[in-house]
Design a protein around this motif. Structure first.
Motif, mmCIF file in Angstrom:
data_model
loop_
_atom_site.group_PDB
_atom_site.id
_atom_site.type_symbol
_atom_site.label_atom_id
_atom_site.label_comp_id
_atom_site.label_asym_id
_atom_site.label_seq_id
_atom_site.Cartn_x
_atom_site.Cartn_y
_atom_site.Cartn_z
ATOM 1 N N HIS A 209 1.025 -1.665 -0.241
ATOM 2 C CA HIS A 209 0.061 -0.216 0.091
ATOM 3 C C HIS A 209 0.700 1.084 0.431
ATOM 4 O O HIS A 209 0.449 2.131 -0.850
ATOM 5 N N GLY A 210 2.062 1.184 0.983
ATOM 6 C CA GLY A 210 2.534 2.267 1.018
ATOM 7 C C GLY A 210 3.745 2.824 -0.800
ATOM 8 O O GLY A 210 3.648 3.606 -1.150
ATOM 9 N N GLU A 211 3.995 1.988 -1.825
ATOM 10 C CA GLU A 211 4.540 1.645 -2.785
ATOM 11 C C GLU A 211 3.554 2.651 -3.951
ATOM 12 O O GLU A 211 4.069 3.332 -4.380
ATOM 13 N N PHE A 212 2.078 1.715 -3.337
ATOM 14 C CA PHE A 212 0.995 2.468 -4.430
ATOM 15 C C PHE A 212 0.499 3.481 -3.979
ATOM 16 O O PHE A 212 -0.666 3.868 -5.237
ATOM 17 N N TYR A 213 0.355 4.100 -3.083
ATOM 18 C CA TYR A 213 0.102 5.362 -2.881
ATOM 19 C C TYR A 213 0.740 6.314 -3.213
ATOM 20 O O TYR A 213 2.243 6.493 -2.678
ATOM 21 N N VAL A 214 0.417 6.661 -4.869
ATOM 22 C CA VAL A 214 1.392 7.768 -5.327
ATOM 23 C C VAL A 214 0.936 8.860 -5.485
ATOM 24 O O VAL A 214 -0.666 8.426 -5.627
ATOM 25 N N THR A 215 0.697 9.999 -4.940
ATOM 26 C CA THR A 215 -0.237 11.746 -5.665
ATOM 27 C C THR A 215 0.089 12.108 -6.561
ATOM 28 O O THR A 215 0.582 11.238 -7.209
ATOM 29 N N ASP A 216 -1.044 13.090 -6.603
ATOM 30 C CA ASP A 216 -1.101 13.553 -7.917
ATOM 31 C C ASP A 216 0.231 14.127 -8.570
ATOM 32 O O ASP A 216 0.378 14.480 -9.844
ATOM 33 N N GLY A 217 0.947 14.646 -7.620
ATOM 34 C CA GLY A 217 2.388 15.255 -8.101
ATOM 35 C C GLY A 217 3.634 14.530 -8.452
ATOM 36 O O GLY A 217 4.422 14.958 -9.563
ATOM 37 N N GLU A 218 3.444 13.503 -8.546
ATOM 38 C CA GLU A 218 4.431 12.194 -8.992
ATOM 39 C C GLU A 218 4.125 11.535 -10.232
ATOM 40 O O GLU A 218 2.812 11.475 -10.579
ATOM 41 N N LEU A 219 5.178 11.736 -11.038
ATOM 42 C CA LEU A 219 4.931 11.979 -12.313
ATOM 43 C C LEU A 219 5.365 10.553 -12.906
ATOM 44 O O LEU A 219 6.518 9.977 -12.780
ATOM 45 N N ARG A 220 4.543 9.838 -12.178
ATOM 46 C CA ARG A 220 4.708 8.024 -12.398
ATOM 47 C C ARG A 220 3.639 7.555 -12.324
ATOM 48 O O ARG A 220 1.782 8.362 -11.550
ATOM 49 N N GLN B 248 -2.642 12.873 -18.018
ATOM 50 C CA GLN B 248 -2.672 11.670 -17.170
ATOM 51 C C GLN B 248 -2.354 10.613 -18.091
ATOM 52 O O GLN B 248 -2.786 9.447 -18.091
ATOM 53 N N HIS B 249 -1.568 10.752 -19.508
ATOM 54 C CA HIS B 249 -1.714 9.913 -20.194
ATOM 55 C C HIS B 249 -0.540 9.010 -19.742
ATOM 56 O O HIS B 249 0.304 9.246 -19.062
ATOM 57 N N LYS B 250 -0.396 7.443 -19.136
ATOM 58 C CA LYS B 250 -0.409 6.394 -18.752
ATOM 59 C C LYS B 250 0.070 6.727 -17.621
ATOM 60 O O LYS B 250 0.818 5.896 -16.310
ATOM 61 N N ARG B 251 -0.674 7.962 -16.511
ATOM 62 C CA ARG B 251 -0.368 7.929 -15.271
ATOM 63 C C ARG B 251 -2.361 7.222 -14.421
ATOM 64 O O ARG B 251 -1.629 7.410 -13.919
ATOM 65 N N VAL B 252 -2.601 7.153 -15.001
ATOM 66 C CA VAL B 252 -4.063 6.725 -14.764
ATOM 67 C C VAL B 252 -3.988 5.146 -15.250
ATOM 68 O O VAL B 252 -3.624 5.493 -17.338
ATOM 69 N N PHE B 253 -5.363 5.271 -15.239
ATOM 70 C CA PHE B 253 -5.323 3.314 -15.758
ATOM 71 C C PHE B 253 -7.108 3.817 -16.769
ATOM 72 O O PHE B 253 -7.739 3.394 -15.839
ATOM 73 N N ALA B 254 -7.230 3.247 -17.534
ATOM 74 C CA ALA B 254 -8.640 2.592 -17.533
ATOM 75 C C ALA B 254 -9.079 1.119 -18.187
ATOM 76 O O ALA B 254 -8.642 0.077 -17.289
ATOM 77 N N LEU B 255 -10.709 1.368 -18.165
ATOM 78 C CA LEU B 255 -11.145 0.306 -18.252
ATOM 79 C C LEU B 255 -10.400 -1.553 -18.340
ATOM 80 O O LEU B 255 -10.381 -2.157 -17.428
ATOM 81 N N ASP B 256 -9.851 -1.405 -19.467
ATOM 82 C CA ASP B 256 -9.305 -2.210 -19.698
ATOM 83 C C ASP B 256 -7.991 -2.331 -20.216
ATOM 84 O O ASP B 256 -7.166 -3.170 -20.619
ATOM 85 N N GLU B 257 -6.825 -1.371 -19.273
ATOM 86 C CA GLU B 257 -5.878 -1.691 -18.743
ATOM 87 C C GLU B 257 -4.787 -2.361 -17.170
ATOM 88 O O GLU B 257 -5.845 -2.180 -16.425
ATOM 89 N N PRO B 258 -4.193 -3.037 -17.861
ATOM 90 C CA PRO B 258 -4.243 -3.755 -16.637
ATOM 91 C C PRO B 258 -3.093 -3.061 -15.136
ATOM 92 O O PRO B 258 -2.594 -1.831 -15.594
ATOM 93 N N LEU B 259 -3.926 -3.388 -14.099
ATOM 94 C CA LEU B 259 -3.521 -2.692 -13.068
ATOM 95 C C LEU B 259 -1.817 -3.466 -12.070
ATOM 96 O O LEU B 259 -2.334 -4.354 -11.830
#
Length: 286
Positions: free
Chosen positions: A38-49, A255-266
Protein backbone atom coordinates in the motif's frame (compact mmCIF):
# COMPACT_ATOMS: atom_id res chain seq x y z
CA UNK A 1 -19.88 -18.21 -1.23
CA UNK A 2 -17.96 -16.23 1.41
CA UNK A 3 -20.06 -13.54 3.08
CA UNK A 4 -18.60 -10.29 4.39
CA UNK A 5 -20.70 -9.26 7.38
CA UNK A 6 -21.22 -5.97 9.13
CA UNK A 7 -18.80 -6.08 12.06
CA UNK A 8 -21.66 -5.31 14.48
CA UNK A 9 -23.28 -8.62 13.46
CA UNK A 10 -20.24 -10.81 14.12
CA UNK A 11 -20.50 -13.42 16.83
CA UNK A 12 -17.83 -13.59 19.54
CA UNK A 13 -16.42 -16.65 17.76
CA UNK A 14 -16.29 -14.88 14.39
CA UNK A 15 -14.48 -11.93 15.93
CA UNK A 16 -11.93 -14.23 17.52
CA UNK A 17 -11.35 -16.16 14.30
CA UNK A 18 -10.74 -12.94 12.38
CA UNK A 19 -8.38 -11.54 15.02
CA UNK A 20 -6.49 -14.84 15.31
CA UNK A 21 -6.04 -15.06 11.54
CA UNK A 22 -4.76 -11.47 11.33
CA UNK A 23 -2.30 -12.09 14.16
CA UNK A 24 -1.05 -15.27 12.50
CA UNK A 25 -0.60 -13.45 9.20
CA UNK A 26 1.43 -10.87 11.08
CA UNK A 27 3.52 -13.57 12.78
CA UNK A 28 4.34 -15.09 9.37
CA UNK A 29 5.53 -11.73 8.03
CA UNK A 30 2.87 -11.64 5.33
CA UNK A 31 0.88 -8.83 6.92
CA UNK A 32 3.79 -6.41 6.66
CA UNK A 33 4.07 -7.18 2.94
CA UNK A 34 0.52 -5.87 2.49
CA UNK A 35 1.46 -2.72 4.40
CA UNK A 36 4.51 -2.17 2.20
CA UNK A 37 2.47 -2.71 -0.95
CA UNK A 38 0.00 0.00 0.00
CA UNK A 39 2.84 2.37 0.78
CA UNK A 40 4.44 1.66 -2.59
CA UNK A 41 1.27 2.30 -4.57
CA UNK A 42 0.15 5.38 -2.68
CA UNK A 43 1.14 7.81 -5.44
CA UNK A 44 0.02 11.44 -5.29
CA UNK A 45 -1.07 13.82 -8.05
CA UNK A 46 2.29 15.52 -8.18
CA UNK A 47 4.34 12.39 -8.77
CA UNK A 48 5.13 11.72 -12.41
CA UNK A 49 4.51 7.99 -12.33
CA UNK A 50 1.43 5.76 -12.69
CA UNK A 51 -1.26 6.20 -10.02
CA UNK A 52 -3.20 3.00 -9.45
CA UNK A 53 -4.38 3.15 -5.82
CA UNK A 54 -5.26 6.71 -4.81
CA UNK A 55 -6.35 10.00 -6.38
CA UNK A 56 -7.25 8.05 -9.49
CA UNK A 57 -10.20 6.31 -11.19
CA UNK A 58 -8.80 2.89 -10.26
CA UNK A 59 -9.13 3.66 -6.54
CA UNK A 60 -12.06 1.23 -6.23
CA UNK A 61 -10.87 -1.70 -8.38
CA UNK A 62 -7.31 -1.51 -7.03
CA UNK A 63 -8.51 -1.72 -3.45
CA UNK A 64 -11.01 -4.44 -4.33
CA UNK A 65 -8.20 -6.68 -5.55
CA UNK A 66 -6.00 -5.63 -2.63
CA UNK A 67 -8.66 -6.62 -0.09
CA UNK A 68 -9.36 -9.83 -1.95
CA UNK A 69 -5.69 -10.82 -1.79
CA UNK A 70 -5.65 -10.05 1.94
CA UNK A 71 -8.83 -12.04 2.51
CA UNK A 72 -7.43 -15.02 0.62
CA UNK A 73 -4.31 -14.89 2.79
CA UNK A 74 -6.48 -14.99 5.91
CA UNK A 75 -8.47 -17.91 4.46
CA UNK A 76 -5.30 -19.93 3.95
CA UNK A 77 -5.00 -19.74 7.73
CA UNK A 78 -8.71 -20.20 8.50
CA UNK A 79 -11.04 -20.84 5.58
CA UNK A 80 -14.06 -19.62 7.54
CA UNK A 81 -12.75 -16.07 7.90
CA UNK A 82 -13.89 -13.15 5.75
CA UNK A 83 -13.16 -9.43 6.05
CA UNK A 84 -16.04 -7.73 7.90
CA UNK A 85 -17.06 -4.20 7.08
CA UNK A 86 -17.42 -1.15 9.31
CA UNK A 87 -20.41 1.01 8.46
CA UNK A 88 -19.12 4.24 9.98
CA UNK A 89 -22.46 5.97 9.40
CA UNK A 90 -23.94 3.65 12.06
CA UNK A 91 -21.04 2.90 14.39
CA UNK A 92 -19.81 6.44 14.67
CA UNK A 93 -18.26 6.74 18.11
CA UNK A 94 -15.22 5.57 20.03
CA UNK A 95 -17.62 3.45 22.10
CA UNK A 96 -18.75 1.35 19.14
CA UNK A 97 -18.39 -2.42 19.23
CA UNK A 98 -15.41 -2.64 16.88
CA UNK A 99 -13.24 -0.79 19.42
CA UNK A 100 -13.91 -3.35 22.17
CA UNK A 101 -11.08 -5.19 23.89
CA UNK A 102 -12.09 -8.48 22.25
CA UNK A 103 -11.88 -7.07 18.73
CA UNK A 104 -9.76 -4.12 17.53
CA UNK A 105 -9.03 -2.42 20.83
CA UNK A 106 -9.63 1.24 21.54
CA UNK A 107 -8.09 4.65 21.10
CA UNK A 108 -4.56 5.67 22.02
CA UNK A 109 -3.46 7.00 25.36
CA UNK A 110 -2.85 10.69 25.99
CA UNK A 111 0.54 11.90 24.83
CA UNK A 112 1.92 9.36 22.38
CA UNK A 113 -1.50 7.97 21.24
CA UNK A 114 -0.25 4.44 21.75
CA UNK A 115 -3.02 1.81 21.75
CA UNK A 116 -2.84 -0.16 25.01
CA UNK A 117 -6.02 -2.25 24.80
CA UNK A 118 -7.10 -5.15 22.64
CA UNK A 119 -5.19 -7.81 20.72
CA UNK A 120 -3.19 -5.33 18.62
CA UNK A 121 -1.69 -3.43 21.55
CA UNK A 122 2.11 -3.41 21.39
CA UNK A 123 2.32 -4.43 25.04
CA UNK A 124 0.77 -7.80 24.25
CA UNK A 125 3.80 -8.66 22.13
CA UNK A 126 1.94 -9.60 18.94
CA UNK A 127 1.80 -6.33 16.99
CA UNK A 128 5.05 -4.55 16.22
CA UNK A 129 4.90 -1.90 13.51
CA UNK A 130 7.71 -2.62 11.05
CA UNK A 131 6.70 -0.74 7.91
CA UNK A 132 5.98 2.89 8.68
CA UNK A 133 6.61 6.48 7.68
CA UNK A 134 6.94 7.74 11.26
CA UNK A 135 8.94 6.67 14.28
CA UNK A 136 7.47 4.20 16.73
CA UNK A 137 6.97 0.46 16.85
CA UNK A 138 3.44 0.51 18.23
CA UNK A 139 -0.08 1.03 16.88
CA UNK A 140 -1.42 4.54 17.41
CA UNK A 141 -4.94 6.01 17.24
CA UNK A 142 -6.67 9.24 18.16
CA UNK A 143 -10.34 8.32 17.71
CA UNK A 144 -12.44 11.41 17.01
CA UNK A 145 -9.44 13.71 17.47
CA UNK A 146 -10.54 15.09 20.90
CA UNK A 147 -8.12 18.04 20.75
CA UNK A 148 -9.86 19.26 17.58
CA UNK A 149 -13.04 17.15 17.33
CA UNK A 150 -13.95 15.55 14.05
CA UNK A 151 -17.09 13.57 13.20
CA UNK A 152 -17.41 10.57 10.94
CA UNK A 153 -19.27 10.85 7.61
CA UNK A 154 -23.05 10.63 7.86
CA UNK A 155 -25.64 8.79 5.81
CA UNK A 156 -26.39 12.11 4.08
CA UNK A 157 -22.71 12.40 3.08
CA UNK A 158 -22.83 8.92 1.57
CA UNK A 159 -26.11 9.62 -0.21
CA UNK A 160 -24.62 12.72 -1.84
CA UNK A 161 -21.76 10.61 -3.18
CA UNK A 162 -24.10 7.85 -4.37
CA UNK A 163 -26.20 10.44 -6.23
CA UNK A 164 -23.30 11.28 -8.57
CA UNK A 165 -24.33 10.10 -12.02
CA UNK A 166 -20.87 9.63 -13.52
CA UNK A 167 -18.14 7.36 -12.20
CA UNK A 168 -15.28 9.87 -12.53
CA UNK A 169 -14.32 12.99 -14.44
CA UNK A 170 -11.28 14.87 -15.77
CA UNK A 171 -8.66 15.64 -14.70
CA UNK A 172 -8.90 12.14 -13.15
CA UNK A 173 -7.11 13.05 -9.91
CA UNK A 174 -7.74 14.54 -6.46
CA UNK A 175 -9.01 17.79 -8.00
CA UNK A 176 -11.93 16.24 -9.92
CA UNK A 177 -15.01 18.27 -8.97
CA UNK A 178 -17.61 15.72 -10.03
CA UNK A 179 -17.98 11.96 -10.24
CA UNK A 180 -18.61 9.25 -7.67
CA UNK A 181 -14.99 8.21 -7.29
CA UNK A 182 -13.71 11.46 -5.84
CA UNK A 183 -16.96 12.15 -4.00
CA UNK A 184 -16.38 8.96 -2.03
CA UNK A 185 -12.59 8.92 -1.94
CA UNK A 186 -12.99 12.36 -0.45
CA UNK A 187 -10.47 14.87 -1.79
CA UNK A 188 -11.89 18.36 -1.66
CA UNK A 189 -9.66 20.85 -3.45
CA UNK A 190 -10.52 24.47 -2.78
CA UNK A 191 -13.02 23.65 -0.03
CA UNK A 192 -12.73 24.49 3.68
CA UNK A 193 -13.76 20.88 4.39
CA UNK A 194 -10.62 19.27 3.04
CA UNK A 195 -11.30 15.67 4.06
CA UNK A 196 -14.58 13.98 3.13
CA UNK A 197 -16.10 10.48 3.26
CA UNK A 198 -13.33 7.84 2.91
CA UNK A 199 -10.56 10.32 3.72
CA UNK A 200 -12.46 11.69 6.70
CA UNK A 201 -12.62 8.22 8.25
CA UNK A 202 -8.84 7.94 8.06
CA UNK A 203 -8.57 11.34 9.79
CA UNK A 204 -11.11 10.37 12.45
CA UNK A 205 -9.19 7.23 13.42
CA UNK A 206 -5.92 9.14 13.36
CA UNK A 207 -2.57 7.70 14.35
CA UNK A 208 -1.17 5.28 11.78
CA UNK A 209 -4.34 5.50 9.69
CA UNK A 210 -3.18 8.94 8.53
CA UNK A 211 -0.30 7.82 6.32
CA UNK A 212 0.46 5.77 3.24
CA UNK A 213 1.10 2.75 5.47
CA UNK A 214 -2.38 2.96 7.02
CA UNK A 215 -2.95 -0.83 6.79
CA UNK A 216 -0.70 -1.03 9.88
CA UNK A 217 -4.02 -0.52 11.69
CA UNK A 218 -6.29 -3.55 11.12
CA UNK A 219 -9.33 -1.26 11.01
CA UNK A 220 -8.12 -0.31 7.52
CA UNK A 221 -9.56 -3.53 6.12
CA UNK A 222 -12.98 -3.03 7.70
CA UNK A 223 -13.08 0.56 6.47
CA UNK A 224 -12.21 -0.40 2.91
CA UNK A 225 -14.62 -3.31 2.88
CA UNK A 226 -17.38 -0.77 3.47
CA UNK A 227 -15.95 1.48 0.74
CA UNK A 228 -16.05 -1.55 -1.57
CA UNK A 229 -19.69 -2.18 -0.61
CA UNK A 230 -20.56 1.45 -1.36
CA UNK A 231 -19.02 1.12 -4.81
CA UNK A 232 -21.32 -1.83 -5.43
CA UNK A 233 -24.33 0.19 -4.21
CA UNK A 234 -23.41 2.98 -6.62
CA UNK A 235 -23.11 0.54 -9.52
CA UNK A 236 -26.56 -0.88 -8.78
CA UNK A 237 -28.04 2.61 -8.53
CA UNK A 238 -26.50 3.66 -11.87
CA UNK A 239 -26.50 0.57 -14.11
CA UNK A 240 -25.90 2.63 -17.25
CA UNK A 241 -22.88 4.46 -15.88
CA UNK A 242 -19.68 2.55 -16.50
CA UNK A 243 -16.12 2.88 -15.32
CA UNK A 244 -14.30 5.94 -16.66
CA UNK A 245 -12.07 6.53 -18.47
CA UNK A 246 -13.34 3.77 -20.73
CA UNK A 247 -10.45 4.09 -23.19
CA UNK A 248 -6.76 4.81 -22.80
CA UNK A 249 -6.11 8.54 -22.54
CA UNK A 250 -4.43 10.11 -25.58
CA UNK A 251 -0.76 11.04 -25.61
CA UNK A 252 -1.51 14.76 -25.24
CA UNK A 253 -3.45 14.29 -22.00
CA UNK A 254 -1.39 15.09 -18.89
CA UNK A 255 -2.71 11.88 -17.33
CA UNK A 256 -1.53 9.72 -20.23
CA UNK A 257 0.16 6.61 -18.76
CA UNK A 258 -0.59 7.90 -15.25
CA UNK A 259 -4.17 6.67 -14.77
CA UNK A 260 -5.71 3.36 -15.80
CA UNK A 261 -8.58 2.97 -18.24
CA UNK A 262 -11.14 0.17 -18.17
CA UNK A 263 -8.99 -2.42 -19.96
CA UNK A 264 -5.53 -1.40 -18.80
CA UNK A 265 -3.89 -3.85 -16.35
CA UNK A 266 -3.43 -2.65 -12.79
CA UNK A 267 -0.12 -3.27 -11.04
CA UNK A 268 1.03 -5.40 -9.36
CA UNK A 269 -1.49 -8.06 -10.44
CA UNK A 270 -1.86 -7.47 -14.20
CA UNK A 271 -5.66 -7.42 -13.83
CA UNK A 272 -7.88 -4.77 -15.42
CA UNK A 273 -10.63 -2.68 -13.81
CA UNK A 274 -13.06 -4.42 -16.17
CA UNK A 275 -12.22 -7.76 -14.56
CA UNK A 276 -12.92 -6.37 -11.10
CA UNK A 277 -16.33 -4.80 -11.64
CA UNK A 278 -18.32 -7.84 -10.45
CA UNK A 279 -17.34 -9.10 -7.00
CA UNK A 280 -20.05 -11.78 -6.77
CA UNK A 281 -17.82 -14.55 -8.11
CA UNK A 282 -15.61 -14.18 -5.02
CA UNK A 283 -17.80 -12.95 -2.14
CA UNK A 284 -21.05 -11.22 -1.27
CA UNK A 285 -22.13 -8.82 1.46
CA UNK A 286 -24.46 -9.76 4.28
Amino acid sequence: MPVRKNQRDLTASEKKRFVDAVLELKRRGEYDEFVRMHGEFYVTDGELRPRAAHMTPSFFPWHRRYLLEFERSLQRIDDRVTVPYWDWTLDASAGSSLWADDFLGGTGRTGDRRVTTGPFAYGNGNWTVNSRVVDGRYLTRDLGRPSDPLTLPTKADVERALAEGAYDAPPWDSTARSGFRNALEGWSAGSPERWRTHNRVHRWVGGLMLGATSPNDPVFWLHHAFVDLLWERWRRAHPGAGYLPAAKLPRGDRQHKRVFALDEPLPPWDVTPAELLDHTRWYRYG
